[in-house]
Write an enzyme that holds these catalytic residues in place. Structure first.
Site, short mmCIF file in Angstrom:
data_model
loop_
_atom_site.label_atom_id
_atom_site.label_comp_id
_atom_site.label_asym_id
_atom_site.label_seq_id
_atom_site.Cartn_x
_atom_site.Cartn_y
_atom_site.Cartn_z
N PHE A 1 -11.86 -20.27 -4.90
CA PHE A 1 -13.29 -20.74 -5.71
C PHE A 1 -13.94 -21.34 -3.96
O PHE A 1 -15.52 -21.69 -4.06
CB PHE A 1 -13.01 -22.06 -6.00
N GLU A 2 -13.58 -22.49 -3.54
CA GLU A 2 -13.84 -22.62 -1.88
C GLU A 2 -14.65 -21.77 -1.06
O GLU A 2 -15.92 -22.02 -0.99
CB GLU A 2 -13.08 -23.38 -1.26
N PHE A 3 -14.17 -20.95 -0.97
CA PHE A 3 -14.53 -19.38 -0.44
C PHE A 3 -15.55 -18.61 -0.82
O PHE A 3 -17.27 -18.30 -0.05
CB PHE A 3 -13.91 -18.35 0.40
N ASP A 4 -15.40 -18.79 -1.98
CA ASP A 4 -17.39 -17.89 -2.71
C ASP A 4 -18.36 -18.72 -2.67
O ASP A 4 -19.39 -18.58 -3.23
CB ASP A 4 -16.29 -17.28 -4.46
N SER B 1 -6.76 15.75 17.51
CA SER B 1 -5.21 15.41 16.66
C SER B 1 -4.02 15.65 17.55
O SER B 1 -3.55 16.06 18.69
CB SER B 1 -5.02 16.57 15.89
N GLU C 1 5.38 4.13 16.46
CA GLU C 1 4.55 3.44 15.10
C GLU C 1 4.27 3.83 13.66
O GLU C 1 4.62 5.44 13.87
CB GLU C 1 2.71 3.79 15.66
N LYS D 1 3.08 6.21 10.83
CA LYS D 1 2.09 7.53 10.70
C LYS D 1 1.29 7.06 9.39
O LYS D 1 2.27 7.64 8.49
CB LYS D 1 2.40 9.29 11.05
N ASP E 1 -0.83 7.28 6.25
CA ASP E 1 -1.44 8.20 4.83
C ASP E 1 -2.75 7.81 4.67
O ASP E 1 -2.69 7.24 3.89
CB ASP E 1 -0.62 8.59 4.08
N ARG F 1 -13.20 10.73 11.96
CA ARG F 1 -12.57 12.02 13.21
C ARG F 1 -13.45 13.37 12.84
O ARG F 1 -13.60 13.58 13.87
CB ARG F 1 -11.33 11.93 12.59
N GLU G 1 -6.27 3.50 11.31
CA GLU G 1 -6.39 3.85 9.90
C GLU G 1 -6.59 3.20 8.74
O GLU G 1 -6.23 2.04 8.76
CB GLU G 1 -5.22 4.90 9.82
N TYR H 1 -5.28 0.24 15.83
CA TYR H 1 -4.36 -0.21 16.82
C TYR H 1 -4.92 0.93 18.44
O TYR H 1 -3.98 1.16 19.46
CB TYR H 1 -2.59 0.81 16.44
N LYS I 1 4.26 6.84 21.53
CA LYS I 1 3.49 7.43 22.46
C LYS I 1 4.03 7.34 24.05
O LYS I 1 4.78 6.04 24.13
CB LYS I 1 1.82 6.66 21.93
N LYS J 1 7.14 14.01 11.48
CA LYS J 1 6.58 13.97 9.68
C LYS J 1 7.79 14.12 8.86
O LYS J 1 8.71 14.84 9.19
CB LYS J 1 5.75 15.16 9.82
N CYS K 1 -2.30 13.73 -33.84
CA CYS K 1 -1.82 12.89 -33.37
C CYS K 1 -1.04 12.06 -33.45
O CYS K 1 -0.34 11.98 -34.69
CB CYS K 1 -2.53 10.97 -33.52
N CYS L 1 -0.72 7.86 -35.98
CA CYS L 1 -1.35 8.54 -37.04
C CYS L 1 -1.70 9.38 -37.75
O CYS L 1 -2.68 9.96 -38.46
CB CYS L 1 -3.41 7.92 -36.92
N CYS M 1 -8.26 11.97 -29.43
CA CYS M 1 -7.20 11.20 -31.08
C CYS M 1 -8.56 10.51 -31.81
O CYS M 1 -8.92 9.22 -31.07
CB CYS M 1 -6.35 10.73 -31.30
N CYS N 1 -5.75 4.23 -35.54
CA CYS N 1 -4.55 4.37 -34.58
C CYS N 1 -4.20 3.46 -34.39
O CYS N 1 -4.62 2.64 -32.53
CB CYS N 1 -5.01 5.42 -33.77
#
Length: 671
Positions: free
Chosen positions: A35-38, A83, A113, A115, A117, A136, A172, A224, A291, A315, A409, A412, A427, A433
């Site tokens: 709330f304070e942040f907002d 890549s 590290e 990977k 996705d 990329r 990523e 990174y 790496k 992978k 259905c 029903c 349905c 229903c």
């Protein structure tokens, strides 16, 4: 307030909000409440609207999005985004490490590290400010998605500490599983196709034209890889840690997301650890990256035509198991969408025991050619529940019963329908229903809708079963004496529930509109409709053309809204809710002026003095109405640079007054 005071206040608020954003999203150590942040953010937004000349393009107010990008321009990478070589073989990792020892001089250190996705991103900072974010692409050039990346709260807009003057950091962007599942759950309720996996959804989200939608989805990012910061550190691992001091969210060492090793044994231990533990992560990974740490040794090792010699990606194999399809259930959601779910012989997959798998719709069942008793292949790849991806037909039993989609259905017995162009069956018995009725009520009381404390899905089911509620309006007529007689409903819990019901009467109109559960009207659409029409009465009376003139409201949504309000039962529920005291009008705000009263204004293009968001706010603050498309009822087209030729042509043809940014600001006395 003088201009000097405003400039100083905007600067101090910006610094304070950036600091709290870093503590909350990067360090997970907030010092103030939401709330304070907002409240601080609201104060900054108001000051920037009054003094747009002091609004920074990297202001914390940009986090909520709102910029519309019709085309993402291509940008040539300053440093090519190559890549990595991939392998699924541990033996190849061993061979790669042995080759490096022969090619490199001196002892080698390796950085291991995760990977992630997701979507690779390169972000440029100049003078500590975010100036550009590029995908990329093909490695040589990518697309500029800066406006969308600014909405990701873990990416700093302003750096801290001893950062270089001009550099790029790469990482990523990914979709946290909790947020991805919540999005798919919501789409499933609406009867819309589910997103296939977090990676593709993150990629698609970053290409959305409206950055406010990107902001709502809750993407995240680890950064990174630092480029163009020569001489800061001599190794990749140390450079990543240093970047964390500038305010970036980097992979945490304590959680083993990144480690430094000197032997192949250490590399293999890291691979084996994450191959087993990856299902416990709050995001998707598909392997690990190794790496060489030393930048000097990286330079010495160089590159092949396609990838660096000093790095390789291992992978993980996609997890797939075989089990038996025992039966298929058909579930009915609140919108009437019928979803088939496979019941499986229990099998271990991804660290859990899987008993059910999604079949999505009739087309999927037909494509798989499923039969009861089939040996089926199941994968768990970012889905809400696992997914059947194939059938081992060699094991099919003679005379096995073919799985067919139901015609009626299961709840029903109404005949199912399938609308043209849609994948799911529905349905049509909306009012009779049971799962549709309780589903609508559960949606109505949910946190983002009416947020009724003391009432959950189980309570709704109990109250419906006991005949105390038949629709959402009945919630506001519950009585203490009726509730206290129910199982597990003591005096205190009943009082809490009734207090929650009473408190919900203060929920603003846009959330009440969302709570009604109109098909295709989600949170964002509800906000836009509430702002455009101001009250439920004006929305009900709106014509089709008036609906599609609202920003982001297409034909499908407009037709759904009109259909909803054509049902007398829905109008009656709204009447009863209004009589109970719910908010069906926007709170009237004090306007800066009424200079634009009655005017419908279209904003198009790129502007110099103020942003599109600020222009739209100024329109509303001065009594005008923002519309998304040009019609004969449009009063002004505020034209910026790079405005689409189609809008210009249509405005000219219809005789709409076209004004520049400067002319608009003069019109409202802000030039």
């Amino acid at each position: 307030m003088t201009k000097e005071q405003a400039e100083d206040k905007i600067k101090r608020l910006t610094e304070e909000l950036n600091h709290h954003n870093y503590l909350y999203y990067v360090q997970s150590e907030p010092e103030i409440s939401d709330f304070e942040f907002d409240m601080l953010l609201k104060e900054l937004q108001e000051l920037e609207a009054l003094f747009p000349e002091f609004a920074d393009e990297n202001s914390p107010t940009k986090r909520v999005g709102g910029d519309i990008t019709k085309k993402f321009p291509s940008v040539v990478h300053r440093f090519p985004m190559l890549s990595l070589s991939n392998t699924y073989s541990e033996e190849e990792i061993t061979d790669w490490e042995a080759r490096l020892k022969k090619l490199a001089s001196g002892d080698l250190e390796y950085v291991c590290e995760l990977k992630y996705d997701g979507v690779a991103i390169g972000i440029r900072y100049v003078g500590g400010k975010l100036v550009q974010a590029v995908t990329r692409g093909d490695g040589t050039q990518g697309e500029d998605i800066t406006a969308n990346v600014r909405t990701i709260r873990t990416i700093p807009l302003q750096l801290r500490g001893d950062f270089p003057e001009d550099f790029e950091i790469r990482g990523e962007i990914f979709f946290p599983l909790e947020n991805f599942h919540a999005l798919n759950n919501y789409r499933e309720e609406l009867g819309e196709p589910l997103f296939a996996n977090p990676r593709n959804t993150a990629s698609g989200t970053l290409k959305l034209q409206d950055s406010s939608v990107v902001a709502e989805r809750g993407l995240d990012c680890f950064l990174y890889g630092v480029y163009g910061a020569d001489g800061v550190e001599s190794g990749h691992f140390e450079m990543v840690q240093h970047a964390g001091e500038w305010g970036f969210k980097i992979p945490p060492v304590k959680q083993r997301y990144i480690e430094k090793h000197t032997t192949i044994k250490g590399i293999m231990e890291f691979i084996h650890f994450w191959d087993k533990q990856r299902n416990d992560l709050p995001f998707e990974i598909d392997g690990v990256v190794i790496k060489v740490n030393s930048y000097q040794q990286q330079d010495d090792l160089g590159f092949t035509a396609k990838s660096p010699r000093w790095a390789i990606a291992y992978k993980f194999k996609t997890e797939r198991v075989e089990t038996i399809l025992e039966s298929v259930d058909f579930q009915v959601g609140r919108t009437g969408a019928v979803t088939p779910v496979a019941n499986l012989r229990p099998v271990a997959l991804g660290g859990t025991t899987v008993k059910r798998a999604s079949l999505h719709n009739a087309d999927q069942i037909e494509k798989l050619d499923l039969h009861i008793g089939d040996a089926v292949y199941v994968e768990k790849g970012g889905e809400i529940i696992p997914k059947i991806v194939g059938v081992n037909t060699e094991l099919r039993q003679s005379g096995a019963e073919k799985v067919s989609f139901i015609e009626f259905c299961p709840e029903c017995k109404a005949g199912l329908i399938r609308r043209e162009g849609e994948a799911q069956h529905f349905c049509p018995n909306e009012l009779g229903c049971p799962p549709q009725i309780t589903g609508r009520m559960e949606h109505f009381i949910s946190r983002k809708a009416m947020d009724i404390d003391g009432m959950g899905a189980e309570t709704i089911e109990l109250l419906f079963k006991k005949g105390l509620i038949h629709d959402v309006a009945d919630i506001y007529h519950l009585q203490f004496d009726d509730l206290v007689k129910l199982d597990r409903m003591a005096d205190k819990s009943v009082n809490n529930l009734l207090q929650g019901v009473e408190a919900s009467k203060q929920i603003p109109f846009e959330r009440v509109l969302f709570a009604l559960g109109i098909r295709f009207v989600g949170e964002t659409v509800a906000k836009k409709l509430a702002k455009a029409f101001g009250s439920i009465d004006k929305l009900i009376a709106a014509s089709f053309d008036e609906l599609i003139a609202v920003d982001e409201i297409g034909e499908k949504i407009a037709m759904s809204i009109q259909y909803h309000f054509q049902q007398s039962e829905n109008i009656e529920i709204i009447r009863r809710l209004r009589d109970s005291g719910l908010q069906f009008e926007m709170e009237v705000k004090e306007l800066a002026s009424n200079l634009l009263e009655g005017a419908s204004v279209v904003v198009s293009g790129v502007f110099e003095t103020v942003s599109r968001d600020e222009l739209k706010k100024l329109i509303e603050d001065n009594g005008g109405k923002n519309v998304g498309s040009i019609s004969a009822k449009t009063t002004y087209l505020v034209a910026g640079e790079n405005m689409g030729p189609a809008k210009l042509e249509k405005a000219t043809k219809l005789g709409v007054q076209i004004i520049s940014e400067k002319e608009f600001l003069t019109l409202i006395g802000k030039a």
